[in-house]
Structures are given as C-alpha cells and as structure tokens.
Design a protein around this motif. Structure first.
Motif: not given
Length: 198
Positions: A2-8
């Motif tokens: 997900s986008d959130t995981e990529q940002e993390l």
C-alpha cells in the motif's frame, strides 16, 4: 504494498536529521586558545610602544590644530594651511593635476594680493586657468570660516612657500577686501569674473 507502507519504508531509508550534541570543546583546543591569549597579553605587557622618530613626517596632533588668532598674538599660516588647504592643494602646493590647481608658481597666488584675498574669501565656482591649464573644480568660501588674521596668515604662508617669493599679506588688507565685497554672496565665476580683478 500500500501507499502507506511505501511511505514508511521510504522514511526508514532516510538518515535522521542531525542534532547538535552536547560534547564539550576538546581540552587541546582550550589549551591552545588559552596559550595564545596569555602570550598576547605577555607581549603587550613587555613590549615598548615607542615609535622610531625617523618614521613619518614628524608632525604631531598639535600641528593640525588651527591656531585661533587672538587680538595680540600671531596666527601660524602653516597650521591654517595644514588644516584647511592641504587636502586639495597638497603638502607641496602642487595640487592634483587636472583636479586641483597648484599654488606653487600660480599667477593667482603671486599676483595682486587683493585678488588672492578675494579668492579665499568667496571661493571659486567655474573654469579657472592656472599656469596655462584650465581647472573646472570648485573652491569653498572661507569668509565665514576664517578670520582676517587667519586668511592673511595662510596667504602669506602660501606666497612665501613652495618656491613662491611674494610679499606678505596683512589682516588690514583682508579686512578692507571683506568690507568691499560684503554683498558678494556667491563664489567667483572663475576666469570670467576674476580676470577683471587682476
């Protein structure tokens, strides 16, 4: 992913922002700075601050004080010259070529004393020919700045210095010239007006 995981994951790859630490200044640096400071104070305390008299032109601060003429004592024309004239006409009286005219050998200095007095009293604004060269500068007026005695003293100094050999000017002449042109408020218009006074 997900986008959130990529940002993390992207944030985890970044280096943390640097912060200022609380490390003290190294002792070596403090010792060096202290040694330099102590040696500087020691040098100043032990050195003699006496200038070699052969250095410089032998003038002291008193040489630049313009002597205020009293009713009884004479005025030193050289002091008046050093304080009022030397910046433009130089210590040698040679002036600055193309900018400020020379006083050495000047027909205006060596000519009629009354003309020299008028130039100092009222100044010049306009073209003035000195020794065959035309100068287009401006000379300030000294009628409100110098007394009759001071003008007489500085002109007498100039007329007998820098190779010039003309007679002295007394303050009675300056007083008479000041009274004769009391209503003249502007500087002389160079050759155009002064030529008629020659």
């Amino acid at each position: 992913m997900s986008d959130t995981e990529q940002e993390l994951n992207a944030q985890k790859r970044e280096m943390p922002e640097p912060v200022e630490g609380s490390r003290p200044i190294p002792w070596v640096v403090l010792v060096i700075v202290g040694a330099v400071f102590v040696s500087a104070l020691t040098y100043l305390g032990m050195s003699k601050q006496v200038n070699d008299p052969s250095i410089g032109d032998h003038r002291v601060a008193a040489d630049f004080v313009v002597a205020k003429g009293s009713t009884t004592g004479p005025v030193d024309g050289a002091q008046v010259y050093a304080a009022q004239c030397v910046a433009c006409h130089q210590a040698t009286g040679a002036g600055l070529p193309g900018v400020f005219p020379p006083l050495a050998g000047s027909e205006w200095v060596l000519g009629k004393p009354s003309v020299a007095v008028q130039i100092v009293l009222h100044g010049i604004d306009g073209s003035l020919t000195v020794k065959g060269t035309v100068y287009k500068g401006q000379m300030p007026t000294f009628k409100d700045k110098l007394s009759d005695k001071e003008i007489a003293a500085v002109l007498s100094h100039v007329r007998s210095s820098f190779g010039n050999q003309a007679g002295k000017i007394d303050d009675a002449l300056v007083k008479a010239q000041r009274a004769a042109t009391q209503s003249h408020e502007k500087p002389w218009n160079g050759d155009a007006e002064l030529a008629s006074l020659k």
